[in-house]
Design an enzyme around this catalytic site. Structure first.
Site, PDB file in Angstrom:
ATOM      1  N   CYS A  95      -5.257  -3.458   2.688  1.00 53.37           N
ATOM      2  CA  CYS A  95      -4.807  -3.381   4.083  1.00 53.37           C
ATOM      3  C   CYS A  95      -5.893  -3.699   5.114  1.00 53.37           C
ATOM      4  O   CYS A  95      -6.265  -4.857   5.289  1.00 53.37           O
ATOM      5  CB  CYS A  95      -4.190  -2.007   4.326  1.00 53.37           C
ATOM      6  SG  CYS A  95      -3.219  -1.904   5.867  1.00 53.37           S
ATOM      7  N   GLU A 152       0.834  -1.198   0.000  1.00 52.35           N
ATOM      8  CA  GLU A 152       0.000   0.000   0.000  1.00 52.35           C
ATOM      9  C   GLU A 152       0.878   1.261   0.000  1.00 52.35           C
ATOM     10  O   GLU A 152       1.815   1.376   0.793  1.00 52.35           O
ATOM     11  CB  GLU A 152      -0.897  -0.006   1.233  1.00 52.35           C
ATOM     12  CG  GLU A 152      -1.861   1.181   1.330  1.00 52.35           C
ATOM     13  CD  GLU A 152      -2.707   1.120   2.591  1.00 52.35           C
ATOM     14  OE1 GLU A 152      -3.753   1.782   2.612  1.00 52.35           O
ATOM     15  OE2 GLU A 152      -2.327   0.408   3.549  1.00 52.35           O
ATOM     16  N   VAL A 165      -4.154  -9.914  14.199  1.00 50.01           N
ATOM     17  CA  VAL A 165      -5.295  -9.782  13.291  1.00 50.01           C
ATOM     18  C   VAL A 165      -4.896 -10.258  11.901  1.00 50.01           C
ATOM     19  O   VAL A 165      -5.620 -11.034  11.254  1.00 50.01           O
ATOM     20  CB  VAL A 165      -5.788  -8.320  13.232  1.00 50.01           C
ATOM     21  CG1 VAL A 165      -6.927  -8.183  12.230  1.00 50.01           C
ATOM     22  CG2 VAL A 165      -6.212  -7.835  14.606  1.00 50.01           C
ATOM     23  N   LYS A 220     -10.144   2.184  -2.108  1.00 50.99           N
ATOM     24  CA  LYS A 220     -10.370   1.603  -0.776  1.00 50.99           C
ATOM     25  C   LYS A 220     -11.711   2.068  -0.213  1.00 50.99           C
ATOM     26  O   LYS A 220     -12.007   3.259  -0.169  1.00 50.99           O
ATOM     27  CB  LYS A 220      -9.230   2.002   0.152  1.00 50.99           C
ATOM     28  CG  LYS A 220      -9.192   1.274   1.486  1.00 50.99           C
ATOM     29  CD  LYS A 220      -7.916   1.646   2.230  1.00 50.99           C
ATOM     30  CE  LYS A 220      -7.743   0.892   3.523  1.00 50.99           C
ATOM     31  NZ  LYS A 220      -6.479   1.263   4.205  1.00 50.99           N
TER      32      LYS A 220
END
Length: 268
Positions: A147, A45, A180, A115
């Site tokens: 992301c 990104e 995560v 995004k």
């Protein structure tokens, strides 16, 4: 359609605000991926500017097509490859910027994805996208998320239902929340029977924003095929698209999904 293809993720640190240096480093790493046989290559990104450039978003943002798009088009044409790269996009609406992934192939720009789900202060920096496009590369149908969106299963599910075999995640994902990243990258692959190419940043910006690395390529069963461990590294794997259809028969989440019931009970 060739069922077996080589795909790569480029894990890298970036120099904040220095497009020239970032593009130069990216090209070296892309050349490495090409030499190893990669057909599809994913960059992190905001790879060309670095992530924490919020005061300079307007100056660093580009229209699509633009400078970085042309740079990617040249590389793809010269090497007969496909590349996904995520940049700051300057909207035709003056002052509006998107966090946007562009998909480029040997014949030029294929399309872009803005995004949709923005992380924290990104809601101040960027406008939100509103579409989930599928990019037909000829050898695979590609979906793109960016992301933070790794934690939103709805996006990967929508893309899978629209035909995606592979979903890529150009990322600048923080080290603090790697737990995560670990679960979500494997979960998105397993629950949709897709390959996931999760391409993350490394390094630290402004002394406190530290990126987690651990770029990985995950198979449709949720198994990590390959994972990065260095600051600037190319990881590569052969993916067999037959595994997508086989896994979707073995664990038929997409077949058994009752979309009508879900739509009736959605509350926004």
């Amino acid at each position: 359609m060739n069922d077996v293809i080589s795909v790569a993720a480029i894990q890298m640190n970036c120099i904040l605000g220095n497009k020239e240096e970032n593009l130069s480093k990216s090209e070296r790493l892309i050349e490495d991926a090409v030499k190893k046989g990669a057909k599809l290559i994913v960059l992190p990104e905001l790879f060309n500017t670095g992530y924490r450039v919020e005061e300079n978003d307007l100056d660093l943002a580009e229209q699509i097509p633009g400078e970085t798009t042309s740079w990617l088009e040249r590389i793809c044409s010269e090497n007969n490859v496909y590349i996904v790269g995520c940049i700051l996009e300057k909207s035709i609406t003056n002052g509006v910027i998107y966090d946007t992934a562009i998909v480029v192939g040997p014949k030029g720009l294929i399309g872009s994805y803005r995004k949709i789900h923005l992380w924290d202060k990104e809601n101040i920096r960027f406008a939100k996208g509103n579409e989930y496009p599928i990019f037909d590369l000829g050898f695979a149908r590609l979906g793109v998320q960016i992301c933070y969106e790794i934690g939103f299963p709805e996006g990967a599910r929508i893309l899978s239902l629209k035909g995606a075999d592979i979903v890529v995640y150009p990322s600048a994902f923080g080290k603090e929340r790697l737990y995560v990243w670990d679960i979500a990258t494997r979960s998105r692959a397993l629950e949709n029977g897709i390959y996931v190419i999760a391409c993350n940043r490394t390094g630290k910006e402004r002394g406190k924003t530290e990126f987690g690395g651990f770029s990985r390529i995950v198979d449709p069963k949720g198994k990590i095929i390959v994972e990065a461990s260095s600051e600037d590294e190319v990881i590569l794997a052969e993916v067999n698209l037959n595994d997508v259809k086989n896994q979707r028969r073995e664990v038929p989440y997409l077949r058994d999904l009752n979309q009508c019931v879900i739509k009736e009970n959605l509350i926004f």
